[in-house]
Design a protein around this motif. Sequence first.
Motif, PDB file in Angstrom:
ATOM      1  N   PHE A 107       0.830  -1.205   0.000  1.00  0.00           N
ATOM      2  CA  PHE A 107       0.000   0.000   0.000  1.00  0.00           C
ATOM      3  C   PHE A 107       0.870   1.263   0.000  1.00  0.00           C
ATOM      4  O   PHE A 107       0.480   2.300  -0.524  1.00  0.00           O
ATOM      5  N   ASP A 124       2.019   3.822  -2.943  1.00  0.00           N
ATOM      6  CA  ASP A 124       1.268   5.010  -3.347  1.00  0.00           C
ATOM      7  C   ASP A 124       1.997   6.305  -2.998  1.00  0.00           C
ATOM      8  O   ASP A 124       1.733   7.353  -3.594  1.00  0.00           O
ATOM      9  N   SER A 180       3.454   8.369  -5.770  1.00  0.00           N
ATOM     10  CA  SER A 180       2.536   9.177  -6.575  1.00  0.00           C
ATOM     11  C   SER A 180       2.367  10.564  -5.974  1.00  0.00           C
ATOM     12  O   SER A 180       2.286  11.567  -6.695  1.00  0.00           O
ATOM     13  N   TRP A 240      -8.105   2.322   7.239  1.00  0.00           N
ATOM     14  CA  TRP A 240      -8.060   3.629   6.575  1.00  0.00           C
ATOM     15  C   TRP A 240      -9.169   3.828   5.548  1.00  0.00           C
ATOM     16  O   TRP A 240      -9.223   4.846   4.880  1.00  0.00           O
ATOM     17  N   ARG A 267     -11.317   3.175   2.020  1.00  0.00           N
ATOM     18  CA  ARG A 267     -11.119   2.682   0.657  1.00  0.00           C
ATOM     19  C   ARG A 267      -9.683   2.813   0.189  1.00  0.00           C
ATOM     20  O   ARG A 267      -9.116   1.895  -0.382  1.00  0.00           O
ATOM     21  N   TYR A 268      -9.071   3.985   0.407  1.00  0.00           N
ATOM     22  CA  TYR A 268      -7.730   4.225  -0.096  1.00  0.00           C
ATOM     23  C   TYR A 268      -6.759   4.476   1.060  1.00  0.00           C
ATOM     24  O   TYR A 268      -7.085   5.202   2.003  1.00  0.00           O
ATOM     25  N   PRO A 269      -5.559   3.907   0.993  1.00  0.00           N
ATOM     26  CA  PRO A 269      -4.564   4.161   2.036  1.00  0.00           C
ATOM     27  C   PRO A 269      -4.067   5.605   1.948  1.00  0.00           C
ATOM     28  O   PRO A 269      -4.176   6.251   0.902  1.00  0.00           O
ATOM     29  N   ARG A 271      -0.359   8.285  -0.407  1.00  0.00           N
ATOM     30  CA  ARG A 271      -0.163   9.285  -1.458  1.00  0.00           C
ATOM     31  C   ARG A 271      -0.087  10.683  -0.850  1.00  0.00           C
ATOM     32  O   ARG A 271       0.798  11.470  -1.195  1.00  0.00           O
TER      33      ARG A 271
END
Length: 338
Positions: free
Chosen positions: A78, A81, A84, A123, A125-127, A130
């Motif tokens: 994870f 990211d 990015s 966390w 849906r998204y870690p 980023r």
Amino acid sequence: MFRAGPRNLITDVAGLSVGNTADVRLKSGVTVVLCEEPAVAAVQVLGGAPGTRETDLLEPQNSIAAIHAVVLAGGSAFGLDAASGVQAALREKNIGVEVGGFRVPIVPAAILFDLRNGGDKDWGRYPPYRELGYEAVQAAKADFPIGTVGAGTGALTSGLKGGLGSASTVLDSGVTIGALAAVNPTGSVTVGRSRHFWAAPFEIGDEFGGLGYPAPMPADARKILLKYRDRHVGEPPEGGSTTIAVIATDAMLSKAAAKRLAISAHDGFVRAIWPTHTPADGDLVFALATGRSGIELSADAAIDLFATAGATMARAISRGVHAATPADGDLFPVWSSR
């Protein structure tokens, strides 16, 4: 005699800055090394469980000549990211390789496994990595703390908290070499359960306690102490580990020589962690050469550089564990409490 740079950090290498961000609830974070100008780079992976991004382009036979930043992150896969977010921040600054009218920041990354370390990983849906990567770029500077920060926030070793460590060495030639390591190995950085670090012969002053080696060696010095077998303290985490690191110099190096620098820096893992490079570790070293000293090394001077890379890396690893601080929910204690 080895001599540390003025900060005793990787940023003693001219042309580099370091930014750290972390989420305390998550017990994880991100560290970014920014290059003021594109730097020659390479990588060497010797662990059995690596997690990486943009590492193939660093091989000497491939066409990218230099990179703009390196990311070290927690979060296992994870955490990739984070690169990015760093890319986004650099693009806003108009930094990157120009390709067909577009600016593409080149940002290799590596991750360590810190999912089972007592932090809240719910966390959604998204870690968050980023955003942490983006914030790390904004925080980048020459002076930065070590220990329980950045990618080392949730790091653990066998029996102790790990951390983010850094060190530097100035050679007689005027060349500076620096190391940065997020220390989260399966093995141990201390001799048995003692306070003494395996890297003691390379210590400068008392940068990680000044204790030297124990005399006599403790009975458990030969014992294979592994994080996931550890019943001595706390509840041992399961799964992966990994120490990820950057070795940097202001000498002028080719990509092939930078590759040799990355290889040599792994000797520091061997000097500081036992065992290391296991199937459960994704041990990796990025190498950066800023060339800011303007010094091209002779064959003899290059040997000194590569040897010092291992010593400097061993010191950085030990300093990361030595500087770790306690936090709520820790599974393992910090070195200072031993």
